[in-house]
Design an enzyme around this catalytic site. Structure first.
Site, short mmCIF file in Angstrom:
data_model
loop_
_atom_site.label_atom_id
_atom_site.label_comp_id
_atom_site.label_asym_id
_atom_site.label_seq_id
_atom_site.Cartn_x
_atom_site.Cartn_y
_atom_site.Cartn_z
N ARG A 157 0.85 -1.19 0.00
CA ARG A 157 0.00 0.00 0.00
C ARG A 157 0.89 1.24 0.00
NH1 ARG A 157 -3.36 -2.95 -1.50
NH2 ARG A 157 -5.37 -3.46 -0.57
N HIS B 114 -0.94 -0.02 -9.87
CA HIS B 114 -1.57 -0.98 -8.93
C HIS B 114 -2.04 -2.23 -9.70
CE1 HIS B 114 -3.83 -1.35 -4.86
NE2 HIS B 114 -3.62 -2.56 -5.38
#
Ligand code: NDP
Ligand code: OXD
Length: 309
Positions: A221, A269
């Protein structure tokens, strides 16, 4: 049985079709405010209103491995949260991380730049022994990644909360093992869940402990990494660069310096995508088990709400 689907940024129709095919007698619908109470929820970053309104849920299924967005909500006590348990993600993550490590170690970026200019030139080969890779987080993804790196004969270190033993991986654990783990690593891979304990874990003082010429690969993250600290350590020469798949704000804002930094590689991502068919099959299997009366605790992937992952 009623299943409510509340997945931000996800094309709902194929998921609804898959769930309806598995449960032809169930009502499976996209959630909207005021919708009737459902038995099960399939979610990705749902709003607080969803949790507040859905008061009868027997279980919440998260269509990702990371549950940090859910943990940021006020969840109803006693409602289990079940995350995806691999579902085809670990092999993708192993591919991505091995690719990033090997690209850096073999200087393929440099070769691409050379050949783009028609230049036929060699670079001196490096010693693998000089490129130990440290993997933070040895869960479903981190363990697979560590084993894959060991297959390429890289020295591999791993760090987790509880002690582990993985063939070919030198394992460290807990706060007591953290500094030794960092000092034993040159390339650092982050595969931790985002929790209050791990937020900002890659910051100036921790990254400075990596061996000189360190390299950062963040696939967990964005909030694990302090962006300015990374850039300062790259610009000072202590770190050689980074490959980053996750960011504090996604999509990464157009003006963010990561986009243009010559030593930072950005991907959107995408290191381990949620695979719809595998994920539906996994969720369906778990709903069936619960409907047969099996205990939630017997399912793989039940989140420990106290630990936050
Ligand atoms: P797991 O829950 O299986 O593993 C988490 C690991 O982190 C465990 O080994 C755990 O230790 C360790 N850990 C947690 N907290 C700490 C701590 N405070 N100190 C040391 N170690 C800690 O997660 P997954 O492997 O399935 O996924 C990891 C993360 O990857 C997800 O949370 C998500 O954020 C990210 N992800 C990113 C994707 C992408 O496309 N970029 C795709 C999928 C996931 P222990 O084993 O002792 O509990
Ligand atoms: C996940 C992700 O957590 O895709 O599964 O980031």
């Amino acid at each position: 049985m009623r299943i409510s689907f509340c997945c931000t940024g996800t094309k709902a129709q194929p998921w609804l079709e898959g769930l309806r095919a598995a449960f032809p007698h169930a009502e499976v619908n996209v959630w909207s405010a005021g919708a009737p109470a459902a038995d099960y929820a399939v979610v990705w970053t749902p709003p607080q209103q969803f949790i507040d309104e859905q008061t009868q849920l027997k279980s919440i299924f998260n269509i990702g491995a990371g549950v940090d967005a859910l943990m940021a909500l006020r969840l109803r006590p006693g409602v289990p949260v079940v995350r995806l348990d691999d579902a085809g993600m670990s092999v993708q993550m192993a591919e991505y991380v091995c690719h990033a490590v090997i690209r850096h170690f073999r200087e393929f970026g440099g070769y691409e730049a050379d050949t783009a200019q028609g230049k036929w030139s060699y670079r001196k080969p490096h010693q693998r022994a000089d490129f130990p890779v440290g993997v933070m987080g040895l869960g479903i993804l981190g363990e697979r990644v560590s084993r894959a790196l060991a297959q390429f004969d890289f020295p591999v270190r791993g760090w987790s909360r509880s002690a582990k033993s993985i063939p070919g991986v030198q394992c460290f654990s807990g706060q007591a093992g953290f500094n030794d783990f960092l000092a034993a690593s040159r390339i650092l891979v982050c595969l931790l869940p985002l929790t209050p304990d791990t937020e900002n874990i890659m910051r100036h003082d921790t990254l400075a402990r990596l061996q000189p010429g360190g390299y950062v690969i963040n696939v967990a993250r964005g909030s694990h990494l302090v962006d300015d600290d990374l850039m300062a350590l790259i610009d000072s020469g202590h770190l050689a660069g980074a490959t980053l798949d996750v960011f504090r704000t996604e999509p990464l804002p157009a003006a963010h310096p990561f986009w243009t930094h010559p030593k930072i590689t950005v991907t959107p991502h995408t290191s381990a995508r949620t695979l719809r068919e595998e994920s539906i099959a996994q969720i369906v299997g778990k709903i069936r088990a619960l409907e047969r009366g099996e205990a939630v605790a017997s399912l793989e992937g039940v989140v420990d709400l106290n630990k936050g992952y």
